[in-house]
Design an enzyme around this catalytic site. Structure first.
Site, PDB file in Angstrom:
ATOM      1  N   LEU A 120       1.138  -1.200  -0.031  1.00 52.38           N
ATOM      2  CA  LEU A 120      -0.030  -0.112   0.108  1.00 52.38           C
ATOM      3  C   LEU A 120       1.076   1.224  -0.018  1.00 52.38           C
ATOM      4  O   LEU A 120       1.952   1.259   0.849  1.00 52.38           O
ATOM      5  CB  LEU A 120      -0.933   0.077   1.104  1.00 52.38           C
ATOM      6  CG  LEU A 120      -2.405  -0.429   1.260  1.00 52.38           C
ATOM      7  CD1 LEU A 120      -3.184  -0.322   2.469  1.00 52.38           C
ATOM      8  CD2 LEU A 120      -3.189   0.068   0.090  1.00 52.38           C
ATOM      9  N   ASP A 121       0.742   2.105  -0.829  1.00 52.12           N
ATOM     10  CA  ASP A 121       1.399   3.338  -0.833  1.00 52.12           C
ATOM     11  C   ASP A 121       1.539   4.210   0.543  1.00 52.12           C
ATOM     12  O   ASP A 121       0.539   3.988   1.154  1.00 52.12           O
ATOM     13  CB  ASP A 121       0.679   4.395  -2.018  1.00 52.12           C
ATOM     14  CG  ASP A 121       1.187   3.769  -3.386  1.00 52.12           C
ATOM     15  OD1 ASP A 121       1.923   3.055  -3.609  1.00 52.12           O
ATOM     16  OD2 ASP A 121       0.285   3.951  -4.289  1.00 52.12           O
ATOM     17  N   ILE A 122       2.473   5.025   0.801  1.00 56.21           N
ATOM     18  CA  ILE A 122       2.619   5.556   1.926  1.00 56.21           C
ATOM     19  C   ILE A 122       1.305   6.640   2.161  1.00 56.21           C
ATOM     20  O   ILE A 122       1.162   6.727   3.418  1.00 56.21           O
ATOM     21  CB  ILE A 122       4.027   6.303   1.995  1.00 56.21           C
ATOM     22  CG1 ILE A 122       4.240   7.014   3.364  1.00 56.21           C
ATOM     23  CG2 ILE A 122       3.797   7.645   1.110  1.00 56.21           C
ATOM     24  CD1 ILE A 122       5.761   7.449   3.246  1.00 56.21           C
ATOM     25  N   SER A 124      -1.681   5.879   1.177  1.00 54.14           N
ATOM     26  CA  SER A 124      -2.886   5.241   1.154  1.00 54.14           C
ATOM     27  C   SER A 124      -2.968   4.498   2.587  1.00 54.14           C
ATOM     28  O   SER A 124      -2.003   4.112   3.138  1.00 54.14           O
ATOM     29  CB  SER A 124      -2.825   4.147   0.009  1.00 54.14           C
ATOM     30  OG  SER A 124      -2.780   4.856  -1.076  1.00 54.14           O
TER      31      SER A 124
END
Length: 248
Positions: A120-122, A124
């Site tokens: 998961l992106d930072i 998100s």
């Protein structure tokens, strides 16, 4: 004639374990090929040969844990980078969800070899899986995975009016990233500014880039489901174990 393949690779293909686990089991003498123990790393087998593992391997695998975190903004999924902490640092006895009904007792040794199965992106939030079990990692991020991942995405359209239906159809099946056509997705409006995305792949920043391609800016992104496992009421920054009765 069929070519022989590495024993560890064949064990992974059969879903017995990950390649790393296979190498460990081979070294310990826990793997048999056609009933004979094979303990030399790099050994090769033919596809028709029968592979079995000793009970010790199954027992060790049963002790491996899988953890579900509701990742907040500001944490990276894997290794620490650019001063940001990895999500695994959220896993302590104090941050375990009070409503976790799994029978597993927490022990710091479980943090060893606990790796993210997907990212998961930072910026998100939502459901992130960390596991010691190579079978689960392969199931979720292997090349042939078909497990759905569902996201709630708050967006803002950069042009007057609403997103045209034709562009919504492009989000579902018609976009390419990095010169490669994306797998069909399931994208639908939940309300005026929120979309549901259901994907079967996970390219880097895929949803944000898909939205950019049709003039949508992502304001917030939350993963709420992986396969049959839901984020549910798990609070942000807290975690729980995957229960024995749950399967992705």
């Amino acid at each position: 004639m069929t070519e022989p393949v590495r024993l560890s690779k064949r064990m992974s293909e059969l879903g017995l374990c990950s390649r790393r686990e296979a190498d460990e089991w081979i070294e310990r003498g826990w793997v048999r090929v056609d009933g004979i123990i094979v303990s030399e790393l790099g050994s090769k087998v033919l596809p028709h040969q029968r592979i079995t593992v000793e009970r010790q391997a199954a027992a060790q695998q049963a002790k491996r844990v899988t953890v579900l975190i509701n990742k907040p903004v500001g944490y990276v999924s894997g290794q620490a980078e650019d001063g940001y902490k990895p999500a695994v640092t959220l896993i302590t006895a104090d941050t375990r969800w009070k409503e976790d009904r799994a029978p597993t007792e927490f022990h710091p040794s479980q943090l060893r070899s606990l790796v993210p199965a997907g990212r998961l992106d930072i910026d998100s939030v939502g459901l992130l899986v960390l596991t010691q079990d190579g079978r689960i990692a392969k199931q979720l991020i292997g090349d042939d995975t078909s497990i759905e991942k569902e996201y709630l995405v708050r967006v803002q359209y950069s042009k007057p009016g609403r997103l045209p239906d034709a562009d919504l159809k492009r989000l579902n099946h018609g976009l390419s990233l990095d010169g490669k056509k994306l797998l069909p997705a399931k994208v639908r409006w939940l309300n005026d500014d929120q979309l549901s995305f259901v994907l079967r792949e996970g390219k880097k920043r895929q949803i944000r880039r898909m939205c950019e391609a049709v003039g949508l800016k992502v304001l917030g992104l939350k993963r709420v489901r992986i396969g049959r496992v839901m984020l549910g009421d798990l609070p942000p920054g807290q975690w729980r174990y995957l229960r024995p009765d749950e399967q992705f």
